[in-house]
Design a protein around this motif. Structure first.
Motif, PDB file in Angstrom:
ATOM      1  N   LYS A  70       0.866  -1.172   0.000  1.00 29.99           N
ATOM      2  CA  LYS A  70       0.000   0.000   0.000  1.00 29.99           C
ATOM      3  C   LYS A  70       0.904   1.223   0.000  1.00 29.99           C
ATOM      4  O   LYS A  70       2.095   1.124   0.338  1.00 29.99           O
ATOM      5  N   ILE A  71       0.348   2.361  -0.398  1.00 27.42           N
ATOM      6  CA  ILE A  71       1.119   3.600  -0.478  1.00 27.42           C
ATOM      7  C   ILE A  71       0.474   4.635   0.431  1.00 27.42           C
ATOM      8  O   ILE A  71      -0.747   4.762   0.481  1.00 27.42           O
ATOM      9  N   SER A  72       1.322   5.359   1.157  1.00 28.51           N
ATOM     10  CA  SER A  72       0.873   6.437   2.027  1.00 28.51           C
ATOM     11  C   SER A  72       1.463   7.739   1.498  1.00 28.51           C
ATOM     12  O   SER A  72       2.635   7.793   1.138  1.00 28.51           O
ATOM     13  N   ALA A  73       0.630   8.788   1.431  1.00 27.93           N
ATOM     14  CA  ALA A  73       1.100  10.088   0.959  1.00 27.93           C
ATOM     15  C   ALA A  73       0.715  11.153   1.973  1.00 27.93           C
ATOM     16  O   ALA A  73      -0.392  11.140   2.518  1.00 27.93           O
ATOM     17  N   SER A  74       1.650  12.081   2.230  1.00 33.85           N
ATOM     18  CA  SER A  74       1.367  13.159   3.172  1.00 33.85           C
ATOM     19  C   SER A  74       2.097  14.428   2.755  1.00 33.85           C
ATOM     20  O   SER A  74       3.110  14.381   2.060  1.00 33.85           O
ATOM     21  N   MET A  75       1.528  15.549   3.193  1.00 37.29           N
ATOM     22  CA  MET A  75       2.125  16.854   2.931  1.00 37.29           C
ATOM     23  C   MET A  75       1.535  17.837   3.926  1.00 37.29           C
ATOM     24  O   MET A  75       0.356  17.742   4.283  1.00 37.29           O
ATOM     25  N   VAL A  76       2.341  18.782   4.366  1.00 37.72           N
ATOM     26  CA  VAL A  76       1.890  19.800   5.311  1.00 37.72           C
ATOM     27  C   VAL A  76       0.672  20.519   4.723  1.00 37.72           C
ATOM     28  O   VAL A  76       0.675  20.904   3.553  1.00 37.72           O
ATOM     29  N   GLY A  77      -0.378  20.670   5.525  1.00 40.01           N
ATOM     30  CA  GLY A  77      -1.584  21.360   5.084  1.00 40.01           C
ATOM     31  C   GLY A  77      -2.624  20.451   4.466  1.00 40.01           C
ATOM     32  O   GLY A  77      -3.708  20.904   4.119  1.00 40.01           O
ATOM     33  N   TYR A  78      -2.308  19.160   4.304  1.00 32.82           N
ATOM     34  CA  TYR A  78      -3.220  18.188   3.721  1.00 32.82           C
ATOM     35  C   TYR A  78      -3.371  17.010   4.685  1.00 32.82           C
ATOM     36  O   TYR A  78      -2.446  16.695   5.431  1.00 32.82           O
ATOM     37  N   SER A  79      -4.510  16.336   4.631  1.00 38.22           N
ATOM     38  CA  SER A  79      -4.668  15.139   5.446  1.00 38.22           C
ATOM     39  C   SER A  79      -3.915  13.987   4.776  1.00 38.22           C
ATOM     40  O   SER A  79      -3.787  13.936   3.553  1.00 38.22           O
ATOM     41  N   LYS A  80      -3.397  13.079   5.591  1.00 41.36           N
ATOM     42  CA  LYS A  80      -2.649  11.927   5.098  1.00 41.36           C
ATOM     43  C   LYS A  80      -3.608  10.983   4.380  1.00 41.36           C
ATOM     44  O   LYS A  80      -4.746  10.804   4.791  1.00 41.36           O
ATOM     45  N   HIS A  81      -3.134  10.377   3.291  1.00 36.76           N
ATOM     46  CA  HIS A  81      -3.947   9.425   2.533  1.00 36.76           C
ATOM     47  C   HIS A  81      -3.186   8.111   2.416  1.00 36.76           C
ATOM     48  O   HIS A  81      -1.981   8.107   2.213  1.00 36.76           O
ATOM     49  N   GLN A  82      -3.912   6.995   2.555  1.00 36.71           N
ATOM     50  CA  GLN A  82      -3.303   5.679   2.393  1.00 36.71           C
ATOM     51  C   GLN A  82      -4.146   4.883   1.406  1.00 36.71           C
ATOM     52  O   GLN A  82      -5.373   4.834   1.524  1.00 36.71           O
ATOM     53  N   SER A  83      -3.496   4.269   0.434  1.00 41.21           N
ATOM     54  CA  SER A  83      -4.192   3.490  -0.590  1.00 41.21           C
ATOM     55  C   SER A  83      -4.679   2.162  -0.018  1.00 41.21           C
ATOM     56  O   SER A  83      -4.240   1.740   1.068  1.00 41.21           O
ATOM     57  N   GLN A  84      -5.530   1.509  -0.764  1.00 43.25           N
ATOM     58  CA  GLN A  84      -5.911   0.131  -0.454  1.00 43.25           C
ATOM     59  C   GLN A  84      -4.718  -0.771  -0.774  1.00 43.25           C
ATOM     60  O   GLN A  84      -3.822  -0.380  -1.513  1.00 43.25           O
ATOM     61  N   VAL A  85      -4.714  -1.985  -0.231  1.00 36.67           N
ATOM     62  CA  VAL A  85      -3.651  -2.942  -0.531  1.00 36.67           C
ATOM     63  C   VAL A  85      -3.782  -3.364  -1.999  1.00 36.67           C
ATOM     64  O   VAL A  85      -4.880  -3.580  -2.501  1.00 36.67           O
ATOM     65  N   PHE A  86      -2.645  -3.442  -2.694  1.00 36.80           N
ATOM     66  CA  PHE A  86      -2.619  -3.879  -4.085  1.00 36.80           C
ATOM     67  C   PHE A  86      -1.448  -4.848  -4.262  1.00 36.80           C
ATOM     68  O   PHE A  86      -0.525  -4.880  -3.485  1.00 36.80           O
ATOM     69  N   SER A  87      -1.530  -5.677  -5.316  1.00 37.65           N
ATOM     70  CA  SER A  87      -0.498  -6.678  -5.585  1.00 37.65           C
ATOM     71  C   SER A  87       0.405  -6.220  -6.706  1.00 37.65           C
ATOM     72  O   SER A  87      -0.039  -5.589  -7.653  1.00 37.65           O
ATOM     73  N   VAL A  88       1.673  -6.579  -6.591  1.00 34.67           N
ATOM     74  CA  VAL A  88       2.659  -6.279  -7.623  1.00 34.67           C
ATOM     75  C   VAL A  88       3.300  -7.592  -8.053  1.00 34.67           C
ATOM     76  O   VAL A  88       3.775  -8.356  -7.206  1.00 34.67           O
ATOM     77  N   GLY A  89       3.253  -7.877  -9.346  1.00 28.39           N
ATOM     78  CA  GLY A  89       3.956  -9.015  -9.898  1.00 28.39           C
ATOM     79  C   GLY A  89       3.528 -10.387  -9.422  1.00 28.39           C
ATOM     80  O   GLY A  89       4.290 -11.326  -9.529  1.00 28.39           O
TER      81      GLY A  89
END
Length: 90
Positions: A70-89
Motif C-alpha cells: 500500500k502507499i501512504s502520501a502526506s504533505m503539510v496542510g493536507y490530510s494523510k492518505h493511504q491506498s488500499q492494498v494492491f499486488s505487484v507481480g
C-alpha cells in the motif's frame, strides 16, 4: 484540511528480475503537489521505501519485489492518505 488523492500506475514486471516499478502522481484537488512525502509499505504496514514527489507531483519506486503493498502520501496542510492494498507481480 485538504485531501490528498493518489493516482497510481503500476507498470509491468521486468521478466528477467521479477521486479516492478510503481509510478504515480500526487494531487490535491486539481493541483499537483510538489515535495509531498510518499511511502511504500508492505500489506502489514512495514516500511519498504520512501520518496519525495517532483515539482509535477510525480513519484516512482524502482525494483519493487512481487508482493502486496500500500502507499501512504502526506504533505503539510493536507490530510494523510493511504491506498488500499494492491499486488505487484503476483
Amino acid at each position: 484540511m485538504k485531501l490528498i488523492f493518489v493516482i497510481l500506475v503500476l507498470l509491468c514486471s521486468i521478466p528477467c528480475f521479477s521486479q516492478s516499478r510503481i509510478t504515480g502522481r500526487i494531487k490535491g484537488g486539481s493541483e499537483s503537489l510538489a515535495f509531498a512525502t510518499v511511502v511504500l509499505l508492505r500489506h502489514d504496514s512495514a516500511f519498504v521505501s520512501g520518496v519525495v514527489t517532483e515539482t509535477s507531483g510525480a513519484f516512482s519506486f524502482e525494483k519493487v519485489a512481487p508482493g502486496s503493498y500500500k502507499i501512504s502520501a502526506s504533505m503539510v496542510g493536507y490530510s494523510k492518505h493511504q491506498s488500499q492494498v494492491f499486488s505487484v507481480g503476483n
